[in-house]
Design an enzyme around this catalytic site. Structure first.
Site, short mmCIF file in Angstrom:
data_model
loop_
_atom_site.label_atom_id
_atom_site.label_comp_id
_atom_site.label_asym_id
_atom_site.label_seq_id
_atom_site.Cartn_x
_atom_site.Cartn_y
_atom_site.Cartn_z
N HIS A 29 -35.71 -36.01 13.28
CA HIS A 29 -36.77 -37.00 12.69
C HIS A 29 -35.94 -37.80 11.36
O HIS A 29 -35.18 -37.10 10.70
CB HIS A 29 -37.85 -36.26 12.08
CG HIS A 29 -38.77 -35.53 13.17
ND1 HIS A 29 -39.89 -36.25 13.48
CD2 HIS A 29 -38.61 -34.73 14.02
CE1 HIS A 29 -40.48 -35.52 14.66
NE2 HIS A 29 -39.62 -34.57 14.56
N LYS A 82 -12.29 -17.70 19.57
CA LYS A 82 -11.52 -17.22 20.47
C LYS A 82 -11.05 -18.89 21.17
O LYS A 82 -12.05 -19.56 21.41
CB LYS A 82 -11.95 -16.09 21.57
CG LYS A 82 -11.68 -14.85 21.07
CD LYS A 82 -12.14 -14.01 22.05
CE LYS A 82 -12.13 -12.37 21.62
NZ LYS A 82 -12.53 -11.44 22.56
N THR A 112 -23.54 -27.12 15.19
CA THR A 112 -23.61 -28.25 14.51
C THR A 112 -22.32 -29.25 14.46
O THR A 112 -22.26 -30.32 14.16
CB THR A 112 -23.44 -27.69 12.73
OG1 THR A 112 -22.29 -27.29 12.43
CG2 THR A 112 -24.67 -26.88 12.63
#
Length: 206
Positions: free
Chosen positions: A122, A192, A174
């Protein structure tokens, strides 16, 4: 000759009218009559399954393609109203998942329970205008082949997850994830990475 769909997109008032006819303004989902016609424009591969309890907010003006032998399990939400959704072959969308386009999911991807994958955000920048009235923006989410996403994870808009990645349960992704890696946490970090020389999964030390 300009296609009808292009003409609609290029004419703001016509676009607004057509959208109103297709989408309920309060429920923000396809109107009942349009949902009854989804079998005409949803492209589903052979032996693929979408369970009856799945909320299918699928519209004809964006793409929905599901490959062969794939499954969308109960109580999930699939929404292509703001962007295309493409799902590969032998892929499983788990219980209670939310997938909002634009999203591309590859082959042999396993997504556990209550995962959110959204290409939508938004807008909020104008402080003199309610956020709900500022519209949305979208960025493509791409999940490549042979990925496993653990339960209760979130994949944000604009993210690319590489091949053979494991996303640990409860992670918030993110930023882009390199192939052949394991990420965990909020925000998700690589812990890893597969070493092709030693053929082992090496721990990543920051």
């Amino acid at each position: 000759m300009v296609k009808l769909s292009e003409k609609i997109k290029q004419t703001p008032q016509l676009k607004k009218t057509v959208l109103h006819l297709m989408m309920h303004p309060v429920k923000t989902r396809p109107r009942f009559w349009l949902r009854c016609l989804q079998f005409l424009y949803m492209k589903k591969g052979k032996k693929s399954v979408i369970y009856r309890s799945v909320r299918r907010d699928i519209v004809p003006f964006n793409i929905f393609i599901m490959g062969d032998h794939s499954v969308i399990e109960d109580y999930s939400i699939i929404n292509n109203a703001v962007g295309d959704i493409v799902i590969g072959n032998y892929t499983r969308i788990g219980l209670g998942n939310t997938v909002i386009g634009p999203v591309t999911i590859g082959d042999k991807v396993n997504i556990a329970q209550n995962v959110v994958i959204s290409g939508l955000n938004h807008k909020f920048e104008d402080i003199d205008k309610p956020i709900a009235e500022q519209g949305v923006c979208t960025k493509q989410v791409t999940i490549e082949n042979n990925v496993w996403i653990g339960a209760n994870s979130i994949v944000l808009s604009g993210i690319q997850i590489g091949k053979h990645v494991v996303v640990g349960a409860g992670s918030v992704v993110t930023r882009d994830v390199p192939p052949y890696s394991v990420v965990v946490g909020n925000p998700a970090k690589v812990v890893k990475q597969y070493n092709f020389q030693t053929k082992q999964w090496d721990k990543v030390i920051e």
